[in-house]
Design a protein around this motif. Structure first.
Motif, PDB file in Angstrom:
ATOM      1  N   ALA A  65       0.832  -1.208   0.000  1.00 35.32           N
ATOM      2  CA  ALA A  65       0.000   0.000   0.000  1.00 35.32           C
ATOM      3  C   ALA A  65       0.864   1.254   0.000  1.00 35.32           C
ATOM      4  O   ALA A  65       0.556   2.239  -0.695  1.00 35.32           O
ATOM      5  N   PHE A  66       1.950   1.252   0.770  1.00 37.07           N
ATOM      6  CA  PHE A  66       2.852   2.408   0.780  1.00 37.07           C
ATOM      7  C   PHE A  66       3.598   2.539  -0.548  1.00 37.07           C
ATOM      8  O   PHE A  66       3.802   3.657  -1.039  1.00 37.07           O
ATOM      9  N   LEU A  67       4.002   1.428  -1.147  1.00 35.72           N
ATOM     10  CA  LEU A  67       4.634   1.473  -2.466  1.00 35.72           C
ATOM     11  C   LEU A  67       3.695   2.107  -3.486  1.00 35.72           C
ATOM     12  O   LEU A  67       4.080   2.996  -4.249  1.00 35.72           O
ATOM     13  N   ARG A  68       2.465   1.616  -3.489  1.00 33.45           N
ATOM     14  CA  ARG A  68       1.487   2.153  -4.432  1.00 33.45           C
ATOM     15  C   ARG A  68       1.257   3.641  -4.203  1.00 33.45           C
ATOM     16  O   ARG A  68       1.216   4.434  -5.157  1.00 33.45           O
ATOM     17  N   ALA A  69       1.111   4.033  -2.949  1.00 36.79           N
ATOM     18  CA  ALA A  69       0.840   5.442  -2.640  1.00 36.79           C
ATOM     19  C   ALA A  69       1.974   6.340  -3.118  1.00 36.79           C
ATOM     20  O   ALA A  69       1.727   7.422  -3.673  1.00 36.79           O
ATOM     21  N   ALA A  70       3.209   5.916  -2.940  1.00 31.38           N
ATOM     22  CA  ALA A  70       4.352   6.727  -3.365  1.00 31.38           C
ATOM     23  C   ALA A  70       4.426   6.818  -4.881  1.00 31.38           C
ATOM     24  O   ALA A  70       4.667   7.899  -5.453  1.00 31.38           O
ATOM     25  N   ILE A  71       4.206   5.698  -5.558  1.00 32.19           N
ATOM     26  CA  ILE A  71       4.258   5.688  -7.025  1.00 32.19           C
ATOM     27  C   ILE A  71       3.157   6.564  -7.605  1.00 32.19           C
ATOM     28  O   ILE A  71       3.377   7.341  -8.547  1.00 32.19           O
ATOM     29  N   THR A 288      10.375  10.905  -6.130  1.00 31.53           N
ATOM     30  CA  THR A 288      10.948  12.042  -5.421  1.00 31.53           C
ATOM     31  C   THR A 288      10.651  11.971  -3.924  1.00 31.53           C
ATOM     32  O   THR A 288       9.747  11.257  -3.482  1.00 31.53           O
ATOM     33  N   ASP A 289      11.393  12.742  -3.159  1.00 37.79           N
ATOM     34  CA  ASP A 289      11.153  12.812  -1.717  1.00 37.79           C
ATOM     35  C   ASP A 289       9.759  13.337  -1.426  1.00 37.79           C
ATOM     36  O   ASP A 289       9.110  12.910  -0.453  1.00 37.79           O
ATOM     37  N   ALA A 290       9.281  14.239  -2.266  1.00 39.26           N
ATOM     38  CA  ALA A 290       7.935  14.797  -2.054  1.00 39.26           C
ATOM     39  C   ALA A 290       6.875  13.703  -2.167  1.00 39.26           C
ATOM     40  O   ALA A 290       5.910  13.686  -1.391  1.00 39.26           O
ATOM     41  N   ALA A 291       7.056  12.780  -3.111  1.00 39.77           N
ATOM     42  CA  ALA A 291       6.093  11.687  -3.265  1.00 39.77           C
ATOM     43  C   ALA A 291       6.154  10.740  -2.081  1.00 39.77           C
ATOM     44  O   ALA A 291       5.126  10.215  -1.633  1.00 39.77           O
ATOM     45  N   LEU A 292       7.350  10.494  -1.554  1.00 34.37           N
ATOM     46  CA  LEU A 292       7.489   9.635  -0.373  1.00 34.37           C
ATOM     47  C   LEU A 292       6.786  10.251   0.830  1.00 34.37           C
ATOM     48  O   LEU A 292       6.130   9.546   1.610  1.00 34.37           O
ATOM     49  N   LYS A 293       6.896  11.542   0.970  1.00 34.15           N
ATOM     50  CA  LYS A 293       6.216  12.222   2.073  1.00 34.15           C
ATOM     51  C   LYS A 293       4.699  12.148   1.903  1.00 34.15           C
ATOM     52  O   LYS A 293       3.964  11.884   2.861  1.00 34.15           O
TER      53      LYS A 293
END
Length: 440
Positions: A65-71, A288-293
């Motif tokens: 779920a976290f992988l999907r959210a970041a992508i 990007t770091d922004a997407a990870l956040k």
């Protein structure tokens, strides 16, 4: 049926009826059948967008779920294959961000089942083949695969060139399948589990792992070294910690300060950190770091420490009561629940529980026993499940009810006015459906 499903779409239901005739009530491990099926379908597993492959006893779904959210926060299209579903079979296959449409699902399942009739695939093998075929036929920027059972012999392990693999938290589960005698396998149960999960590692591919006991970590590291995988264990090559209200992550690329995950439970920070590590140790998909956040707040994983919003189920209780739903069914899940409710007073939680007959009720009851005001046992619809007499003694009365509605109507709320419905993802799905919170 352990994987039974129903659909309002006649064409989908026709194929689900065919699926239910496969491997009834049992899991089948091995790669020969799935490889044969995929070969007949043109080897779609070799035509996928960059693949992230995730194994683990607990936390692999949340990591996905976290992988999907970041992508998706990066503005990219992501395919996701997870199991089981909670309410609709379509939840297992997400195409470019959306659940697979009924017409296409029916077509895919028919193609797979028609072409593999003489192979006699399992339910999960046929489902996996359909998902991989969909992913190969639908444009996307990335693909996330959640291991179904184990790793080494799981049907998803046909993917030979993932861009990153990850192993989440490990514990004992599916003992009948993962701990059966096999030449060359470790004798210690926990080490055997680690050995099985390590089977998803691939040559020249980063393998990201959480912290484990030394003997478990050694067997993973040895396997990675033997096949030429790049092993990056937590605490050595990367790490993360919570302090000052943030998740602080670091690796060879530097440090990153992130908001805490919106998903409930302290363990979700560990799952988020593993996803971040997987993304930062590969180069095929730029995040990007922004997407990870953003992913820390975007990630959703229904049925796990899920707080029910107002709906038909919550309306069965007084308005000041709260209802939590969690599909966990093993020791690790029980400990996570106990940690989440650690600050609750003794005897403040009314537990409504339904567990499949092949699971151990003590896994959930024992960690929570001091917090329980009552225990109400319900059946898991459509599955063999434990009766009240199978549950260990608790410091609270244990009764039975015919279903969730009867259980909630019979509960005399404890002082905390908190109800926890737990023990099975299938039961969690029934609750979400009844409360009109169908995952989308």
């Amino acid at each position: 049926m352990a994987d039974s499903a129903r659909s309002d779409h006649p064409a989908v239901q026709k194929q689900l009826d065919r699926l239910e005739l496969l491997s009834p009530g049992r899991d089948i491990l091995g790669l020969d059948r799935i490889n044969d099926i995929l070969g007949r379908l043109g080897d779609p597993q070799d035509k996928l967008p960059p693949v992230f492959h995730v194994a683990g006893t607990n936390g692999k779904g949340s990591t996905c779920a976290f992988l999907r959210a970041a992508i998706e926060a990066e503005g990219l299209k992501c395919h996701v294959y997870t199991s089981p579903h909670l309410v609709r079979f379509n939840e297992r296959i997400r195409l470019a961000g959306k659940l697979i449409e009924d017409d296409y699902l029916a077509e895919l399942l028919a193609r797979v089942l028609d072409i593999s009739a003489d192979i006699n695939p399992s339910f999960f093998e046929a489902t996996t083949a359909a998902a991989l075929l969909a992913f190969a036929e639908t444009p996307g920027d990335a693909c996330i695969l959640e291991v179904g059972l184990g790793g080494r012999l799981d049907a998803t392990n046909v993917v030979t060139r993932p861009v990153a693999t990850g192993i989440a938290a490990l514990g004992i589960d599916h003992e009948a399948f993962l701990l059966s005698p096999e030449a060359g396998a470790p004798d210690d149960p926990m080490v055997r589990i680690a050995w099985e999960k390590a089977g998803i590692a691939k040559k020249n591919t980063p393998l990201l792992t959480q912290k484990y006991a030394d003997d478990m970590l050694h067997v993973i590291a040895d396997h990675a070294a033997n096949i030429g995988a790049q092993h990056f264990p937590r605490g050595e090559e990367w790490d993360a910690a919570i302090y000052e209200g943030q998740l602080h992550y670091k690796d060879h690329n530097g440090k990153l300060n992130l908001p805490l995950p919106a998903l409930v439970g302290a363990h979700q920070a560990d799952n988020a950190a593993l996803a971040i590590a997987m993304l930062r140790h590969q180069t095929a998909v730029k995040i990007t770091d922004a997407a990870l956040k953003a992913a820390m707040g975007w990630a959703q994983w229904p049925g796990r420490m899920h707080f029910l919003i107002a709906g038909p189920v919550t309306h069965l209780l007084p308005s000041d009561a709260e209802i939590w739903v969690d599909g966990g069914h093993n020791v690790s899940a029980g400990l996570a629940l106990a940690k989440h409710f650690a600050d609750y007073a003794a005897g403040s939680i009314d537990l409504v529980i339904g567990m499949l007959s092949n699971k151990d009720p003590a896994a959930i009851i024992t960690p929570l026993h001091e917090k329980l005001a009552s225990v109400t046992v319900v059946p898991v619809p459509g599955h063999d499940s434990h009766a009240a007499g199978d549950y260990p003694a608790a410091d609270a009365p244990v009764t039975e009810a015919s279903d969730i509605t009867a259980a909630l109507r019979s509960v005399t709320l404890g002082p905390g006015k908190t109800v926890l419905i737990a023990g099975s993802l299938y039961l969690a799905g029934e609750v979400l459906k009844a409360n009109e919170q169908v995952p989308d």
